[in-house]
Design a protein around this motif. Structure first.
Motif, short mmCIF file in Angstrom:
data_model
loop_
_atom_site.label_atom_id
_atom_site.label_comp_id
_atom_site.label_asym_id
_atom_site.label_seq_id
_atom_site.Cartn_x
_atom_site.Cartn_y
_atom_site.Cartn_z
N ASP A 67 44.72 29.03 3.13
CA ASP A 67 43.86 28.40 2.13
C ASP A 67 44.69 27.58 1.15
N ILE A 68 44.03 26.65 0.49
CA ILE A 68 44.64 25.90 -0.61
C ILE A 68 43.97 26.34 -1.91
N VAL A 69 44.77 26.80 -2.88
CA VAL A 69 44.25 27.17 -4.20
C VAL A 69 44.49 26.00 -5.15
N THR A 70 43.43 25.53 -5.79
CA THR A 70 43.53 24.38 -6.69
C THR A 70 44.03 24.82 -8.07
N LYS A 71 44.32 23.85 -8.91
CA LYS A 71 44.79 24.14 -10.27
C LYS A 71 43.71 24.81 -11.11
N ASP A 72 42.45 24.68 -10.70
CA ASP A 72 41.34 25.32 -11.41
C ASP A 72 41.02 26.72 -10.87
N GLY A 73 41.77 27.17 -9.87
CA GLY A 73 41.56 28.49 -9.33
C GLY A 73 40.51 28.56 -8.22
N THR A 74 40.01 27.42 -7.77
CA THR A 74 39.08 27.40 -6.65
C THR A 74 39.85 27.35 -5.33
N GLY A 127 38.78 25.17 5.56
CA GLY A 127 37.94 24.59 6.60
C GLY A 127 37.04 25.67 7.17
N ILE A 128 35.86 25.26 7.65
CA ILE A 128 34.97 26.24 8.29
C ILE A 128 34.34 25.62 9.54
N ILE A 129 34.07 26.47 10.51
CA ILE A 129 33.34 26.10 11.73
C ILE A 129 32.08 26.96 11.76
N GLY A 160 44.14 25.54 21.14
CA GLY A 160 45.49 25.70 20.60
C GLY A 160 45.60 26.05 19.13
N ILE A 161 44.50 26.45 18.47
CA ILE A 161 44.59 26.85 17.06
C ILE A 161 45.12 28.28 17.00
N PRO A 162 46.23 28.51 16.30
CA PRO A 162 46.81 29.86 16.24
C PRO A 162 45.86 30.87 15.59
N LYS A 163 45.91 32.08 16.05
CA LYS A 163 45.03 33.13 15.54
C LYS A 163 45.27 33.39 14.05
N ASN A 164 46.52 33.19 13.61
CA ASN A 164 46.83 33.45 12.20
C ASN A 164 46.40 32.32 11.28
N GLU A 165 45.77 31.29 11.82
CA GLU A 165 45.24 30.20 11.00
C GLU A 165 43.72 30.16 11.03
N MET A 166 43.11 31.31 11.35
CA MET A 166 41.66 31.39 11.36
C MET A 166 41.22 32.81 11.04
N GLN A 167 39.97 32.96 10.61
CA GLN A 167 39.41 34.29 10.38
C GLN A 167 37.90 34.23 10.54
N ILE A 168 37.35 35.22 11.24
CA ILE A 168 35.90 35.30 11.41
C ILE A 168 35.27 35.89 10.14
N ASN A 169 34.25 35.20 9.62
CA ASN A 169 33.48 35.70 8.48
C ASN A 169 32.08 36.01 9.00
N LYS A 170 31.85 37.28 9.33
CA LYS A 170 30.57 37.66 9.94
C LYS A 170 29.41 37.56 8.95
N ILE A 171 29.71 37.81 7.67
CA ILE A 171 28.65 37.75 6.66
C ILE A 171 28.08 36.33 6.54
N ILE A 186 39.17 28.37 8.67
CA ILE A 186 40.43 27.86 9.21
C ILE A 186 41.20 27.10 8.13
N ALA A 187 42.43 26.76 8.45
CA ALA A 187 43.25 25.97 7.53
C ALA A 187 42.61 24.61 7.31
N PRO A 188 42.50 24.16 6.06
CA PRO A 188 41.82 22.89 5.78
C PRO A 188 42.56 21.67 6.32
N TRP A 189 43.89 21.81 6.52
CA TRP A 189 44.64 20.63 6.97
C TRP A 189 44.49 20.34 8.47
N ILE A 190 43.77 21.22 9.20
CA ILE A 190 43.62 20.95 10.62
C ILE A 190 42.20 20.51 11.00
N VAL A 191 41.29 20.46 10.00
CA VAL A 191 39.90 20.16 10.35
C VAL A 191 39.74 18.75 10.93
N ASP A 192 40.49 17.78 10.41
CA ASP A 192 40.38 16.42 10.93
C ASP A 192 40.77 16.34 12.40
#
Length: 352
Positions: free
Chosen positions: A271-278, A282-284, A300-311, A317-323
C-alpha cells in the motif's frame, strides 16, 4: 498567547489530554449516547444520539476487547471517554477505565467529559483510575455557577486527586456568560477551561439556525463568530489556562495524526500511505474472490503483492501495478484511496 495549527490558541499549560489528542494519540471511547441534558447544540449523529451504543473511534464495539484492539491500532497513549453522559453509567464507565489501565498501565492517560456527577459516581471513576475530568455545565447556568451543584462536583473531583477543568462550546453572542464561566473557573482554581468552536452538524443545524447562528463559510462547519469570541477570551485571560480548539484543528491536526498512526498498522507492504494518513491501493472486483486471485497469479502477480478481502468481495493489490493489468483481466480494476479506519471509508476511485 500560544498558537496551534488551525487558529487554535491557548494560555498557560495545555491540558495533558489535549496534548495527546493533538498528536492523534488518544482513542475516543464513546460509552453511550444516553444523556439527560438537552443541549441545543449537541452534534451527535442519529446513530449515536440517545442510543445506548458504544464506539472506539469509528469502530462499533461488541466488548472492550474491540476497544483494546483499536487502541493498539493507533498506538494510543491515552483515552478520552465521552457520550452522551459517561457518568450516567458510571459503574460501566469505571469498569472500562479499569480494563484500559490494566491493559496499558497507569501511564495510559484517561480523561472524561460529563454534564453530571453524583459524589458516588465521581469517586467510583476516580478510584478506577480516571486522571482528568471535564465538566460541561449547561449554558443556562454559566452566570450562576457559584450557586450550582458544580461547585461540589469540582470539590469531590479535587479531593480524589484528579485534574479538573471545564469544556464547553464557544457560543456566539454569549460574551458575558462566557466571561462569567471563566471567572468561576479561575476562582475555583481549575486547571483549565476549553472553549470548542461551535459546529453545525446534520442533527443540530436546525436548532442553530433557529437561534440565528450562521455557518462561517462554504467549506467549514464552524459557526460564524464562535472563533472570534473564544480567541477574545484567551486574550483577556493571559494568566489562566483558556484553550480555544477550532474545528479545523480537530479535523486537520488531531484526526490526521490519528489516521497516520493507524495507517502504520493497517497498511499492507504494497500500500501507499499519503501525507494525510490515507491509503492508496489497487483493487480487482466483479467476480468470485478466489477466482480473481487465481487469475492474478496466472499472469505473474506475486502472492505477496495481493490479498483477498472477503468482506468487500475484492482482491487488493499494489497500486503501481494496476496500469499493467489493463486488458489482461475480465474483471473491474480500480485504484482507490480510503481511510485507514475500521470502516475504511472510500475517498476516491479511479477506474483503470
Amino acid at each position: 498567547m500560544k498558537s496551534l495549527p488551525g487558529k487554535s490558541v491557548y494560555n498557560g499549560h495545555l491540558p495533558l489530554g489535549c496534548t495527546m489528542c493533538a498528536k492523534g494519540a488518544k482513542m475516543v471511547l464513546f460509552v453511550s449516547g444516553i444523556c439527560d441534558a438537552k443541549c441545543f447544540y449537541c452534534p451527535l449523529s442519529e446513530q449515536k444520539k440517545m442510543n445506548d451504543v458504544m464506539f472506539a473511534d469509528e469502530m462499533p464495539l461488541a466488548n472492550m476487547k474491540d476497544a483494546i484492539f483499536e487502541a493498539k491500532m493507533i498506538q494510543a497513549t491515552g483515552t478520552g471517554i465521552t457520550g452522551g453522559d459517561p457518568l450516567k453509567f458510571y459503574e460501566r464507565t469505571a469498569e472500562y477505565i479499569k480494563i484500559l489501565k490494566e491493559e496499558f498501565g497507569d501511564s495510559h492517560h484517561i480523561h472524561l467529559y460529563t454534564i453530571s456527577g453524583s459524589k458516588e459516581a465521581i469517586e467510583t471513576v476516580a478510584k478506577a483510575g480516571l486522571d482528568e475530568i471535564r465538566f460541561h455545565p449547561p449554558e443556562e447556568i454559566w452566570r450562576v455557577m457559584d450557586r450550582s451543584i458544580f461547585k461540589d462536583r469540582i470539590k469531590w473531583s479535587r479531593d480524589m486527586g484528579m485534574s479538573v477543568g471545564i469544556e464547553v462550546p464557544s457560543l456566539p453572542g454569549r460574551i458575558e456568560d462566557t466571561r462569567a464561566l471563566i471567572d468561576f473557573s479561575r476562582k475555583m482554581d481549575l486547571d483549565f477551561i476549553n472553549l470548542n468552536e461551535l459546529e453545525f452538524s446534520e442533527t443540530n443545524y436546525e436548532n442553530l439556525l433557529g437561534k440565528n447562528y450562521k455557518i462561517k463559510n462554504d467549506v467549514e462547519s464552524g459557526a460564524k463568530d464562535s472563533q472570534k469570541l473564544a480567541i477574545d477570551m484567551v486574550k483577556e485571560n493571559p494568566d489562566f489556562t483558556v484553550h480555544y480548539c477550532s474545528a479545523s484543528f480537530k479535523d486537520g491536526v488531531q484526526l490526521k495524526n490519528r489516521l497516520k498512526r493507524r495507517a502504520k498498522n493497517v497498511a499492507k507492504p504494497y500500500d501507499i500511505v499519503t501525507k494525510d494518513g490515507t491509503i492508496i491501493r489497487g483493487i480487482i472486483q466483479g467476480g468470485p474472490v478466489e477466482e480473481m486471485a487465481e487469475a492474478l497469479l496466472n499472469i505473474g502477480i506475486p502472492k505477496n503483492e495481493m490479498q483477498i478481502n472477503k468482506i468487500k468481495r475484492r482482491v487488493e493489490i499494489a497500486p503501481w501495478i494496476v496500469d499493467d493489468l489493463k486488458g489482461k483481466l475480465d474483471y473491474e480494476i480500480y485504484q482507490i484511496e480510503e481511510y485507514p479506519t475500521w470502516d475504511a471509508i472510500e475517498i476516491e476511485r479511479v477506474k483503470i
